[in-house]
Enzyme design. Structure first.
Site, mmCIF file in Angstrom:
data_model
loop_
_atom_site.group_PDB
_atom_site.id
_atom_site.type_symbol
_atom_site.label_atom_id
_atom_site.label_comp_id
_atom_site.label_asym_id
_atom_site.label_seq_id
_atom_site.Cartn_x
_atom_site.Cartn_y
_atom_site.Cartn_z
ATOM 1 N N THR A 2 15.762 67.602 61.631
ATOM 2 C CA THR A 2 17.146 68.035 61.897
ATOM 3 C C THR A 2 17.588 67.382 63.208
ATOM 4 O O THR A 2 17.604 68.019 64.253
ATOM 5 C CB THR A 2 17.249 69.573 62.022
ATOM 6 N N THR A 41 13.868 73.265 62.133
ATOM 7 C CA THR A 41 14.661 74.039 63.084
ATOM 8 C C THR A 41 16.133 73.941 62.697
ATOM 9 O O THR A 41 16.711 72.853 62.713
ATOM 10 C CB THR A 41 14.448 73.493 64.509
ATOM 11 N N GLY A 92 9.401 68.841 88.413
ATOM 12 C CA GLY A 92 9.038 67.490 87.977
ATOM 13 C C GLY A 92 10.281 66.676 87.691
ATOM 14 O O GLY A 92 11.366 66.964 88.214
ATOM 15 N N GLY A 103 11.432 66.411 78.112
ATOM 16 C CA GLY A 103 11.846 65.490 77.054
ATOM 17 C C GLY A 103 11.262 66.000 75.755
ATOM 18 O O GLY A 103 11.027 67.191 75.597
ATOM 19 N N CYS A 155 11.981 68.557 70.930
ATOM 20 C CA CYS A 155 12.540 69.906 70.771
ATOM 21 C C CYS A 155 13.518 70.330 71.868
ATOM 22 O O CYS A 155 14.668 70.641 71.578
ATOM 23 C CB CYS A 155 11.409 70.923 70.693
#
Ligand code: UDX
Length: 450
Positions: free
Chosen positions: A86, A123, A270, A274, A277
Site C-alpha cells: 500500500t 496496512t 539521531g 526511515g 512504515c
C-alpha cells in the site's frame, strides 16, 4: 489449515513462513514469476536475517509453496490473507494493489462452495476493509458476509527481527466483521501464546497506524530536544536521555533488576527515521485526518522534524569544514534506513547525500548490505561512488557522516579514522561512538545532540 497469501513481499512471505511453523499449509500467491521461482527454490526475494533458512525448512516439510495462480491458491485454501503493498502517492495511500487482489479473490470465491475467510494484512486506513475490500469481494463473488468471512489483522514486524516477531508476536489484533469471521480466522493462531485482541475492522486498522505514529513521535520528539541541547552548547543529549530513561515508569525495577523496555530505543536522538512504515504511515494518517476535518498538528510536526533532521548532520560538518564543500571528499557510512537490512526506502542517507552533492562535495558511500547482491537503481543514479570497504570510503576523505549503526561501524576506532582520512572529521548521526575517546585521540568529533 490451508492458507493462501496474496503478495510475497516482506509481510506476505514472513507471515507465510511463521504460519507454516504452526503446522499450516501455505500457498504464497505472487504475480512476479522470478519471485515464485526463487521462493520455490528456498531463496527469499529480499534480505532478512534467518529468512532463507526458515523458508527452506518450510518447503522441505512440504508446508509452503508459491504459485502465480491466485484462483488455484484461493480455491484450495480455507483462508486468504491479503498482503500486497500500500504505497503512498502524493501523501495518500494508494489502494490499487488491494483493490486488484480483492477483485481476483472475489472472482475465485464465486467458484468456491465452502465458507472462506478473507483477511487484510496490508496496512490500510480505517474503513478500507469495510468500504473498499468488502464491496469489491461481494461484487465479484456474488456472495455476502456469512457466506464468506472478513477480517483485518495488521502486522507488527520490524525489519531485522521479522522472523522472530512473526513467530513470537507480542500481540495479535483481529478486526472482525462478525464473530464467525474472527473465530474462524483466530484458528490459525491455535498453539500461539500471544494474546489475541478481537475488535472491529476499523479499530484494527487504526491500531496499526497508531502504533507506528507513536514510535515516530517519540523519535521526532527526541530529535527536537536534541536541537535544543545542541543550541545550548553545554549539553550532551545522551546524558539527558540517561536521566530520562531511568524514570522507573520508563524502565521499571523488578526486584533488583532494571528492565530496559524496547521503547527506549525510540527515545534517543539521531538523524531521523526511515523505512517502509513510519514515513508512509504518518503521512497517510495525517492526510486521512485532514479528510475527516481533524487537525493533526502533532503528527504533521513529527513529519516535518523528520524531514529536516537528516540535513542537520551536514550543518554539523559545515561547522568544521566551512560552508563551501565544493571538491571536498566526504564519506557517508551507512545507506540503509537501519542496520541488518538491505532496505533503502526513505533512508535519511538520501537527503544527506543530496545536500552534500548540492554543495559540490564528492561523495563516497559505503554500506555492508545495500549492494551486496548488486547495485540497486536507487543507488546507481545517485551521483556518488560506492566503496567496497570502509577504508576505501574513508581514504583521503575530508569528513565522514556515519548514518546507519551497522555493527561494523560501531567497532571502528579513532585510530582507524585518523589513519585513513585526510582530515579526521567524524559526524556521528547515531551517537554510536564514545565522544571523549574520539576527541582525546585527536579526532574532530561532532554528533547529533552535542
Ligand atoms: C517499524 C515498527 O517498529 C514495526 O513495529 C512496524 O511493523 C513497521 O515499522 P521498522 O520499519 O522495521 O519497523 O523499523 P524500526 O526498527 O522500528 O526503526 C524505524 C526507524 O526509526 C529506523 O529508520 C530507525 O533508524 C529509526 N530510529 C529508531 C531512530 O531514528 N531513532 C531511534 O531512536 C529508533
Amino acid at each position: 489449515m490451508k492458507i493462501s497469501i496474496v503478495g510475497s513481499g516482506y509481510v506476505g512471505l514472513i507471515t507465510g513462513i511463521s504460519l507454516s511453523s504452526l503446522g499450516h499449509r501455505i500457498t504464497c500467491i505472487e504475480n512476479n514469476k522470478d519471485k515464485v521461482f526463487a521462493i520455490n527454490n528456498g531463496k527469499s526475494p529480499f534480505y532478512e536475517p534467518g529468512v532463507d533458512l526458515a523458508l527452506k525448512s518450510a518447503i522441505k516439510k512440504g508446508l509452503l509453496q508459491a504459485t502465480e495462480s491466485l484462483k488455484e491458491g484461493v480455491i484450495n485454501s480455507d483462508i486468504t490473507i491479503i498482503a500486497v503493498g500500500t504505497p503512498t502517492i502524493d501523501n495518500k495511500i494508494d489502494l490499487t494493489f488491494v483493490k486488484k487482489a480483492s477483485e481476483e479473490i472475489g472472482r475465485a470465491l464465486r467458484e468456491s462452495k465452502k465458507y472462506h475467510v478473507v483477511t487484510v494484512k496490508s496496512t490500510v486506513l480505517p474503513g478500507v476493509t469495510e468500504q473498499v475490500v468488502k464491496p469489491i469481494i461481494e461484487k465479484f463473488s456474488g456472495k455476502s458476509i456469512g457466506e464468506y468471512g472478513l477480517c483485518m489483522s495488521p502486522e507488527f514486524l520490524s525489519e531485522g527481527t521479522a522472523i522472530k516477531d512473526a513467530q513470537e508476536p507480542d500481540r495479535i489484533v483481529i478486526g472482525q466483521y462478525d464473530d464467525k469471521s474472527g473465530m474462524e480466522f483466530a484458528k490459525i493462531y491455535n498453539g500461539s501464546k500471544a494474546p489475541i485482541i478481537f475488535t472491529n475492522l476499523w479499530t484494527a486498522e487504526l491500531t496499526k497506524y497508531t502504533a507506528n505514529s507513536l514510535l515516530a513521535t517519540l523519535i521526532s520528539f527526541s530529535n527536537e530536544i536534541a536541537r535544543i541541547a545542541e543550541a545550548t552548547g553545554k549539553v550532551d543529549i545522551l546524558e539527558v536521555w540517561k536521566g530520562v530513561h531511568l524514570d522507573k515508569r520508563l524502565s521499571p525495577i523488578n526486584g533488583r533488576v532494571r528492565i530496559k523496555p524496547g521503547v527506549l530505543k525510540f527515545i534517543l536522538s539521531g538523524c531521523g527515521y526511515g523505512g517502509s512504515c513510519f514515513p508512509k504511515d504518518t503521512k497517510a494518517i495525517a492526510s486521512y485526518a485532514d479528510e475527516l476535518g481533524i487537525e493533526t498538528s502533532l503528527i504533521k510536526s513529527v513529519i516535518e522534524i523528520n524531514n529536516t533532521q537528516p540535513i542537520r548532520t551536514v550543518k554539523l560538518l559545515e561547522d568544521v569544514l566551512g560552508k563551501n564543500l565544493a571538491g571536498k571528499k566526504i564519506a557517508v557510512l551507512g545507506l540503509t534506513f537501519k542496520p541488518d537490512t538491505d532496505d533503502l526506502r526513505e533512508s535519511p542517507a538520501f537527503p544527506i547525500i543530496n545536500e552534500l552533492l548540492s554543495e559540490g562535495a564528492i561523495v563516497f558511500g559505503h554500506d555492508p548490505g545495500a549492494y551486496k547482491e548488486g547495485v540497486p537503481p536507487q543507488l546507481s543514479n545517485l551521483g556518488i561512488s560506492l566503496a567496497n570497504s570502509t577504508e576505501e570510503a574513508l581514504k583521503n576523505a575530508d569528513g565522514v557522516i556515519v548514518v546507519t549503526s551497522w555493527k561494523e561501524y560501531t567497532q571502528l576506532t579513532p585510530k582507524f579514522f585518523k589513519e585513513n582520512m585526510k582530515l579526521p572529521v567524524v559526524i556521528d548521526a547515531r551517537r554510536i561512538y564514545n565522544r571523549s575517546s574520539f576527541t582525546n585521540a585527536g579526532v574532530i568529533y561532532k554528533g547529533i545532540g552535542l
